[in-house]
Write a protein that holds these residues in place. Structure first.
Motif, mmCIF file in Angstrom:
data_model
loop_
_atom_site.group_PDB
_atom_site.id
_atom_site.type_symbol
_atom_site.label_atom_id
_atom_site.label_comp_id
_atom_site.label_asym_id
_atom_site.label_seq_id
_atom_site.Cartn_x
_atom_site.Cartn_y
_atom_site.Cartn_z
ATOM 1 N N ARG B 14 -45.252 89.079 24.280
ATOM 2 C CA ARG B 14 -46.706 89.011 24.055
ATOM 3 C C ARG B 14 -47.285 90.392 24.245
ATOM 4 O O ARG B 14 -48.112 90.634 25.106
ATOM 5 C CB ARG B 14 -47.316 88.009 25.028
ATOM 6 N N THR B 17 -51.294 91.287 24.217
ATOM 7 C CA THR B 17 -51.967 90.717 25.375
ATOM 8 C C THR B 17 -51.597 91.464 26.658
ATOM 9 O O THR B 17 -52.455 91.825 27.465
ATOM 10 C CB THR B 17 -51.588 89.234 25.501
ATOM 11 N N ALA B 20 -53.384 94.828 26.630
ATOM 12 C CA ALA B 20 -54.826 94.754 26.900
ATOM 13 C C ALA B 20 -55.078 94.525 28.379
ATOM 14 O O ALA B 20 -55.915 95.185 28.991
ATOM 15 C CB ALA B 20 -55.448 93.632 26.070
ATOM 16 N N THR B 21 -54.336 93.588 28.954
ATOM 17 C CA THR B 21 -54.557 93.271 30.359
ATOM 18 C C THR B 21 -54.139 94.437 31.256
ATOM 19 O O THR B 21 -54.853 94.822 32.176
ATOM 20 C CB THR B 21 -53.758 92.014 30.736
ATOM 21 N N THR B 283 -54.935 85.975 30.633
ATOM 22 C CA THR B 283 -53.614 86.280 30.090
ATOM 23 C C THR B 283 -52.553 85.352 30.661
ATOM 24 O O THR B 283 -51.709 84.823 29.935
ATOM 25 C CB THR B 283 -53.248 87.734 30.412
ATOM 26 N N GLY B 286 -52.774 81.922 29.347
ATOM 27 C CA GLY B 286 -52.207 81.939 28.010
ATOM 28 C C GLY B 286 -50.686 81.871 28.081
ATOM 29 O O GLY B 286 -50.048 81.105 27.355
#
Ligand SMILES: Nc1ncnc2c1ncn2[C@@H]1O[C@H](COP(=O)(O)OP(=O)(O)OP(=O)(O)O)[C@@H](O)[C@H]1O
Ligand SMILES: [Mg+2]
Lengths: 245, 394, 390
Positions: B14, B17, B20-21, B283, B286
């Motif tokens: 992933r 994601t 970004a986190t 996150t 998800g």
């Protein structure tokens, strides 16, 4: 011309179509030099083993994809020659889709799902609603209009999908667009016998009452029997073409 | 135990994601580390200016040299106090200095009058023997000022920052009297590097400070002699002065500014970290819902709830610590940046730098990890609570 | 039903995640608004400063004063309507090391003429003019210290040693924000006539303030004033009040810049949170987007859905953030700042314009955050998307 001698003209012409997928260094030829004609108002089935290229062919005819070789002509227009945007508009006007997994928008009600394609037309709000309701009536779900897909059975969901496929039909209500072709990819694949039969009845009704040209991919011999012609596909080529026994 | 490689793989699969986190957490850690580094830089710059075995004497009640005045005749009296070290010549190692601020225009300011960016710079009037008392000061360019002239030397950090403050240039002391810059000095990173030093008599006569000094700084024989000296001097009512350790004085000078930076930094980071924790939470939720089936399978195979909980917590901490490390690493780069800022205590400009230190950096990375832990907890709990039957059906 | 409605419905799809994201955006907006308020409160001094007042000080250092007769010289300058003078007194309340407030000696009569935005009840005004030991204090300071007219206050001098006794004759407020409400003003005569004052400090003024006839001429008049003293022993530096405040802000420049940068960083963090959520949604809905494309929707439509979803979350979070930040700043943090950091933040309030700006920023930032996922969703291959089971 030859067409004139026949009772109905040829609507879909698949001419020497090949489709090759490039997967990394590997080239995978899915369709090979395939030709096929379908008359207007026909109801034909596409059968064959898994991986033989049925869905690929259906997608080409529905204008979702471009062939690697050859041409797909619908009513004389070469789909491959159109740009992406133009093809989308063409699809909206000419093709209704029915998928094995129904593919309804889970956040929308049955009515709103049916209304979806109308958002692409210039119709007003109330008119859109009226047509969507009529389409739902055709599939016998007028009383489930405000239900969301997860509140409907598989067969009911598929009927909503059919309503969505025909909602822009001028024979239901006079409007600008006319989806003359309905493509159905294993429409009964996930359904029990009884629901499957209901769906097949509906498809037949679309064909006979509304004059739709229907092309259906199926693994179900009983479903295929309802069609006028059964095409057998094997390893990307047409193996046979026959009326159901 | 579920192997860590499982978590690493899940993070790489992933990618967007994770990125970004991680980046969000990196930014928070960066801001945290940078603000602490600047606060430390301010304290260090001021702290370096003073040492524990020196004293500074100012008028009672004055909270800065600038607002203090002591009559010149008291200088020798103070320097004769107990515990003051003497130089090779038998003279006490101490100086009475005059300290002022002068308004100078920034070097990059336009000539337009209304847009003039006038800033205050500290000017110190020093006697001849100042270098003996402040041995950390070294001339690095040019030469020392000749005693008894209007020549000045300037700290390396303000050189070139203000109009007239460059080797060979001059600035106005008073009408028809200009300070001539002949040298640039270095002072071990202390706040002296943001000062202008001139002859004490020049400063006195230019600014009407005849007969007074602002402060007296003297070298003690040893840090332990402080109390004796302080006792003797402060009890002399005629002097009316206060005695401070030089280090304490300078540290107090930086207190307000360093605190402002530190608390502003912490306040900002507080909000930021809530944001970053929410990001981590989203996150991880998800990640959990994407792997519902896998988790179910693991549970069916007999992995315990605790194992699954710790596996997901580990993943969150891994992600956050990684982000934190990137942020901390980037903040080290701020070490190259120097900022010129007003010291609230003296209303004058001092140039500070960001000072990284292992505790700050480690603390920042750990904070990042904790954000992962907190943000990942609820999602991990949900994962642990997954019923194998439901998950397999999903 | 409309396209926008579908976007909104999609927001409600994963309600928990949407709420978390809205929360994230909200927190980020609160931080953003707070930082912008710090910035505007800091720069407010310069923005609201009177442009029709010129301050004159010692040219080289503010530590040195000017001869009192300079007041006379300035008052005859062309364009100057009224002149007053001030001395920084720098006294503290005895035994109260924790409180700090500005206390300044001035000439009340001319002071009230130059600072005509000061509002003082006529009776108090009269009383202050009459009592040489009288003082007026700003409403803010009065509230903080619990002072009212008639109270006696003793200050301990630092620059001017000794105990100084005052009677508070009035509490002022202001019509404009060009002067703070937390200063203690008293008679210059009281200071100057003190017998213990060293002769060198007598008849000296810290700075001189002139009211000029038009704001546009302030710069020119400032120059002219300095020209008057050019040939004297002590020269002056005159600037309009605004230029002076701007200059002061310049000294805080690095800090202001840092706050500015950090307020952008929080936006980036917000965009990362939001973008991540949207990207996750897009990933989950790939199949649906494929269906929409199949039935004739075009890439811009799909991108529109995604952007709409992003903007909706951003707007929600933004509105909530501003709604939360407003009382938080105006009732909580702002009060605290005004009372404890009067010098830096005489007014610490969330302006409506800042609140609106924040909302706009939230929407724009959200749209930007949604841009990459939207673009990706738009250019999905229809066949690929359809093959992916939701
Ligand atoms: N986008 C693609 N990239 C690579 N290979 C593809 C792609 N789409 C289809 N194929 C391959 O083309 C072949 C035919 O696929 P297609 O979906 O047309 O089969 P099908 O006849 O519909 O099978 P089924 O009955 O299982 O649905 C398969 O081997 C499939 O792996
Ligand atoms: Mg198929």
């Amino acid at each position: 011309m030859r067409d004139e001698e026949e009772p109905a003209k040829t609507l879909i012409r698949v001419e020497g179509v090949g489709k090759t997928y490039q997967r990394g260094r590997e080239r995978l030829q899915v369709l090979k030099d395939l030709s096929l004609n379908i008359r207007e108002g026909a109801y034909e089935a596409l059968m064959g083993p898994s991986g033989s290229g049925k869905s690929t062919l259906l997608n080409l005819i529905a204008g979702l994809d471009n062939p690697s070789e050859g041409r797909v002509l619908v009513d004389g227009t070469d789909l491959g020659a159109m740009g992406e945007g133009k093809r989308a508009a063409w699809r909206a006007a000419n093709v209704g889709f029915i998928f094995q997994t129904y593919n309804l928008m889970p956040v929308l009600t049955a009515l709103e799902n049916v209304e979806l394609p109308l958002l692409l037309t210039k119709l007003g709000k109330s008119e859109r609603k009226r047509r969507a309701q009529t389409a739902l009536k055709v599939v016998g779900l007028e009383d489930r209009a405000s239900h969301r897909p997860d509140q409907l059975s598989g067969g009911q969901q598929q009927r909503v999908a059919i309503a969505r496929a025909i909602v822009t039909d001028p024979k239901i209500l006079p409007i600008v667009t006319d989806p003359r072709i309905v493509v159905a990819d294993e429409p009964t694949g996930d359904l029990d016998r009884q629901s499957a039969d209901e769906i097949l009845e509906l498809l037949e009704k679309l064909n006979t009452d509304f004059g739709k040209t229907i092309l259906m991919v199926t693994h179900d011999p009983a479903a295929a029997d309802r069609a006028q012609v059964i095409h057998q596909l094997d390893k990307g080529a047409l193996a046979s073409q026959a009326a159901p026994s | 135990m579920i192997p860590v490689s499982y978590n690493v793989r899940s993070l790489t699969v992933r990618r967007a994601t994770t990125l970004a986190t991680g980046l969000g957490i990196a930014l928070v850690v960066f801001v945290l580390a940078s603000s602490q580094m600047l606060a430390r830089g301010i304290e260090r710059t001021m702290g370096l200016s003073g040492s524990v075995d020196k004293v500074i004497v100012m008028r009672k009640g004055a909270d800065a040299e600038m607002s203090s005045a002591i009559e010149t005749r008291f200088v020798n009296l103070v320097l004769a106090g107990p515990g003051i070290k003497r130089g090779g010549d038998g003279q006490p190692l101490g100086v009475g200095e005059v300290q002022l601020v002068v308004a100078l225009e920034r070097a990059d300011a336009p000539d337009d009058r209304e847009a003039a960016q006038v800033s205050n710079v500290q000017l110190r009037g020093v006697p001849d023997n100042v270098m003996a008392v402040r041995p950390q000061v070294r001339i690095t360019q040019g030469r020392p000022a000749k005693p008894g002239t209007d020549e000045v030397i300037i700290g390396r950090r303000i050189a070139g920052e203000f109009k007239g403050l460059a080797l060979g240039q001059s600035f106005e002391l008073k009408k028809n009297r200009r300070g001539q810059v002949v040298g640039i000095f270095e002072a071990g990173g202390s706040s002296f590097e943001s000062e202008v030093w001139a002859d004490i008599e020049t400063v006195r006569s230019s600014f009407g400070r005849e007969g007074i000094v602002s402060s007296i700084t003297a070298q003690l024989e040893g840090a332990t002699r402080f109390d004796a000296f302080k006792g003797a001097i402060e009890s002399d009512k005629q002097l009316n002065v206060q005695v401070l350790r030089e280090r304490d004085y300078f540290e107090k000078q930086s207190e307000n500014t360093a605190d402002l930076v530190r608390y502003l930094g912490i306040g900002i980071v507080f909000f930021f970290s809530i944001g970053a924790m929410i990001g981590a939470m989203i996150t991880m939720y998800g990640a959990v819902s994407a792997r519902q089936r896998e988790i179910g399978t693991l549970r069916a195979l007999g992995f315990s709830r605790t194992t699954i909980l710790s596996s997901f917590l580990l993943e969150a901490i891994l992600l956050a610590t990684l982000g934190g490390a990137i942020g901390a690493l980037a903040s080290i780069g701020m070490g190259l940046v120097e900022v010129s800022m007003m010291n609230m205590q003296t209303w004058s400009e001092i140039v500070f730098s960001f000072e990284p230190s292992p505790p700050i950096l480690i603390g920042a990375v750990v904070t990042g990890g904790v954000m992962g832990l907190v943000g990942g907890f609820l999602p991990a709990l949900r994962a642990a609570r997954t019923s194998p039957v439901d998950a397999m059906r999903a | 039903m409309s396209l926008a409605r579908i976007a909104i419905k999609n927001v409600g799809r994963n309600r928990f995640r949407a709420s978390l994201t809205v929360l994230g955006v909200m927190v980020a907006m609160v931080a953003f608004v707070l930082l912008r308020t710090i910035l505007s409160a800091w720069t407010m001094g310069a923005e609201h400063a009177a442009q029709d007042r010129v301050a004159t000080r010692h040219k080289v250092t503010f530590l040195m004063s000017l001869p009192k007769r300079y007041v006379q010289d300035i008052s005859t300058a062309d364009g100057v309507q009224a002149v007053t003078w001030c001395n920084w007194f720098g006294a503290r309340l005895p035994d109260r090391d924790d409180v700090f407030f500005a206390n300044i000696a001035t000439d009340p009569e001319s002071f009230l003429r130059v600072y005509d935005e000061i509002e003082l009840p006529p009776a108090q005004r009269e009383a202050w003019l009459q009592n040489r030991r009288g003082a007026i204090v700003g409403a803010q300071l009065a509230r903080q210290m619990g002072w009212k007219a008639g109270d006696r206050v003793t200050l301990a001098g630092t620059i001017f040693p000794g105990d100084w006794e005052f009677t508070i004759e009035g509490v002022y407020s202001t019509k404009r924000r060009s002067i703070d409400q937390s200063t203690f003003w008293f008679h210059w005569d009281y200071l100057n006539d003190n017998a213990d004052l060293p002769e060198t400090m007598r008849d000296q003024v810290g700075w001189i303030v002139s009211k000029v006839d038009s704001a546009g001429r302030a710069a020119g008049i400032a120059k002219r004033i300095d020209g008057v003293f050019d040939s004297r022993d002590i020269q002056t530096l005159s600037m309009s009040e605004r230029a002076m405040n701007t200059s002061f802000l310049g000294m805080l420049g690095a800090l202001l810049q840092a706050v500015d940068v950090v307020s952008v960083v929080i936006l980036v963090i917000m965009m990362l949170i939001l973008g991540n959520t949207i990207a996750m949604s897009v990933r989950e809905r790939t199949n649906e987007y494929g269906v929409l494309r199949a039935i004739g929707f075009r890439p811009p439509h799909i991108a529109g859905f995604v952007l709409g979803e992003s903007a909706a979350i951003g707007l929600c979070g933004g509105v909530l953030g501003v709604l939360l930040a407003r009382p938080m700043i105006n009732q909580g943090v702002g009060r605290f700042m005004e009372e404890n950091f009067t010098g830096l933040f005489p007014y610490f309030r969330l302006e409506d314009s800042d609140a609106l700006l924040a909302l706009g920023v939230a929407v724009v930032a959200s749209a930007l955050a949604g841009a990459i996922p939207a673009y990706n969703a738009g250019k999905l291959d229809v066949i690929d998307a359809l093959r992916r089971v939701g």
